[in-house]
Write an enzyme that holds these catalytic residues in place. Structure first.
Site, PDB file in Angstrom:
ATOM      1  CG  HIS A 219     -23.607 -25.974  -3.098  1.00  0.00           C
ATOM      2  ND1 HIS A 219     -24.530 -26.987  -3.108  1.00  0.00           N
ATOM      3  CD2 HIS A 219     -23.458 -25.604  -4.396  1.00  0.00           C
ATOM      4  CE1 HIS A 219     -24.905 -27.241  -4.350  1.00  0.00           C
ATOM      5  NE2 HIS A 219     -24.264 -26.409  -5.151  1.00  0.00           N
TER       6      HIS A 219
ATOM      7  CE  LYS B  92       1.809   1.020   4.168  1.00  0.00           C
ATOM      8  NZ  LYS B  92       2.134   1.819   3.000  1.00  0.00           N
TER       9      LYS B  92
ATOM     10  CD  GLU C 237      -5.231   0.464  -1.745  1.00  0.00           C
ATOM     11  OE1 GLU C 237      -4.539   0.020  -0.830  1.00  0.00           O
ATOM     12  OE2 GLU C 237      -4.841   0.466  -2.937  1.00  0.00           O
TER      13      GLU C 237
HETATM   14  O1  PA5 Z   1      -2.494   0.617  -4.596  1.00  0.00           O
HETATM   15  C1  PA5 Z   1      -1.563   0.975  -3.894  1.00  0.00           C
HETATM   16  O2  PA5 Z   1      -1.031   2.070  -4.048  1.00  0.00           O
HETATM   17  C2  PA5 Z   1      -1.012   0.073  -2.812  1.00  0.00           C
HETATM   18  O3  PA5 Z   1      -1.694  -1.140  -2.759  1.00  0.00           O
HETATM   19  C3  PA5 Z   1       0.467  -0.200  -3.073  1.00  0.00           C
HETATM   20  O4  PA5 Z   1       0.606  -0.781  -4.326  1.00  0.00           O
HETATM   21  C4  PA5 Z   1       1.050  -1.116  -2.009  1.00  0.00           C
HETATM   22  O5  PA5 Z   1       0.924  -0.537  -0.749  1.00  0.00           O
HETATM   23  C5  PA5 Z   1       2.520  -1.394  -2.292  1.00  0.00           C
HETATM   24  O6  PA5 Z   1       3.236  -0.198  -2.362  1.00  0.00           O
HETATM   25  P1  PA5 Z   1       4.711  -0.143  -2.947  1.00  0.00           P
HETATM   26  O7  PA5 Z   1       4.649  -0.509  -4.378  1.00  0.00           O
HETATM   27  O8  PA5 Z   1       5.160   1.249  -2.744  1.00  0.00           O
HETATM   28  O9  PA5 Z   1       5.528  -1.137  -2.149  1.00  0.00           O
END
Ligand code: PA5
Length: 437
Positions: A299, A413, A278
């Site tokens: 394996h 989303k 990310e």
């Molecule tokens: O790293 C990030 O920002 C995302 O993975 C969020 O943690 C994830 O989308 C969850 O978001 P939130 O804590 O707002 O529900």
């Protein structure tokens, strides 16, 4: 502390792979320290091991104690950065045998998995820790509705409130509003810490403490790593790791495989994949983070790693000392021909598997980085967490991306909201339905 062996990169990279990047690394370390690089408003994690809120930390420990005394299970509701860190640490170190079972929800939309968890809670006293910085993420919001209902049916509204702990933004967001109006005990996801860098905040610390693990030692390890990694220069393992990743990417590698010989590290690898995937996978750039568990995957994926498309390098995470010893028994019949190992410790066999695999993969064209941690305990896991986070910040800046945003996550989303019929998404829904017809 953590150490990084880069000797198995030499035949794949120019001699100056590290020295040619030192000036930029110095610059990037300054950006992280001052918080004035791209995404600098989300670099609160850099100084966290020293500057964390001690008052909240004590409250986390007290809440963990309360949960442990009132419940036999804790349901942790969250996804992504609000999920993976806690699970990584709890699975890597193992829950204390007397601690409540820790279940994770809100990271899936699977009806089957959710029903399975609900059935596990039958007749079991439980509490819920709902974690969401935004408070609006669909998966945890839906799961929270379900588990809040279950709590209310089981204990009534009043008692249910005392069994719900919310970890969210300090001021804003849907969950914060709900928590305040319902009177849940709340913990804070700091404004300047993004989800995937938040394991050392209440996001990770409350479930980890409920699991009976030592969060003081975890923070102590992170603080040790922070002190160590602030020292500039070519011996800094985070500088080396970031430079090696960038040099290998520049040399044409496209996949980094995190390999571990500990089955318990599966979710630690998932946490690492989110952190790097990310942070760096954007603007058409980035190494694809993958993971394997050796020796099991030798394996299966071992074949591809040895002889498939040459697009990867490996980072092997190795805990130097096991937590105990196991001697291989002598067999008078010796049917398997293994008596030459009688009396040897199992860890000796594992060590030779690691050494042999490393050389085989290097011979097969896979550069190898060897990352050593002391043993599987809270301090060294705290060190590892901080090491990977800090290296990721440096690595993202070397790559020329903002390592602290995740704009690409929005695409699915928006489509999902449109297809679900969320008000405001009508045009997109019509367009998507036409494409899916
Ligand atoms: O790293 C990030 O920002 C995302 O993975 C969020 O943690 C994830 O989308 C969850 O978001 P939130 O804590 O707002 O529900």
């Amino acid at each position: 502390m953590i150490s990084l062996d880069t000797s198995n990169l030499q035949s794949f990279l120019p001699e100056n792979w590290l020295t040619s990047r030192l000036d930029f690394l110095r610059h990037a370390a300054g950006l992280l320290d001052r918080g004035d690089g791209a995404g600098g408003e989300f670099t609160g994690w850099v100084h966290l091991p020293r500057s964390y809120d001690r008052v909240e930390f004590d409250r986390i420990k007290r809440a963990a104690q309360t949960i442990r005394s009132q419940s036999k299970a804790l349901v942790v509701v969250g996804i992504g950065g609000s999920y993976l860190g806690a699970r990584a640490v709890i699975e890597l170190l193992g829950r204390h045998p007397e601690a409540p079972a820790i279940y994770f929800a809100g990271n899936t939309l699977s009806t089957d998995a959710t029903l399975e968890l609900i059935s596990k809670l039958e007749g079991v006293d439980f509490s819920v820790n709902v974690i969401s910085k935004s408070g609006t993420t669909t998966e945890p919001a839906v799961a929270f509705r379900l588990f809040k209902n279950l709590l209310e049916q089981r204990y009534g509204k009043e008692e249910a409130r005392t069994r719900i702990y919310a970890t969210t933004d300090s001021q804003k967001g849907a969950l914060k509003g709900l928590a305040d109006s319902e009177g849940y005990e709340t913990f804070v996801v700091p404004d300047n810490v993004g989800g995937r860098y938040s394991v050392l905040t209440a996001v990770g610390l409350l479930p980890i403490a409920v699991a009976g693990l030592d969060i003081d030692a975890l923070m102590q390890g992170a603080a040790e790593a922070m002190a160590e990694l602030q020292k500039p220069g070519p011996d800094n393992p985070a500088w080396c790791y970031a430079a090696a990743r960038h040099a290998l990417y520049t040399a044409g590698k496209r996949v980094e495989i995190l390999a571990s010989y500990e089955p318990s590290s599966r979710f630690f690898s998932e946490w690492w994949k989110q952190l790097y995937g990310e942070s760096e996978g954007k603007d058409g750039k980035g190494l694809f983070p993958a993971s394997v568990e050796f020796t099991a995957d030798l394996h299966s994926m071992g074949q591809f790693i040895q002889q498939g498309e040459r697009l990867m390098f490996e980072t092997v995470l190795h805990f130097r000392s096991p937590l105990g010893s196991l001697s291989i028994p002598h067999d008078p019949d010796n049917v398997d021909g293994l008596n030459f190992l009688s009396g040897q410790d199992l860890s000796f066999v594992a060590e030779q598997a690691l050494r042999g695999t490393l050389l085989a993969h290097v011979d097969g064209g896979v550069p190898n980085l060897l990352l050593y941690a002391r043993r599987r305990e809270e301090t060294s896991v705290g060190q590892l967490i901080y090491f990977f986070e800090y290296s990721c910040g440096l690595s993202g800046y070397l790559l020329g991306v903002n390592p602290f945003d995740q704009p690409g996550v929005e695409a699915y989303k928006k489509n999902m909201f449109a297809l679900l019929g969320k008000p405001g998404y009508e045009d997109r829904k019509a367009e998507l339905e036409a494409r899916l017809r």
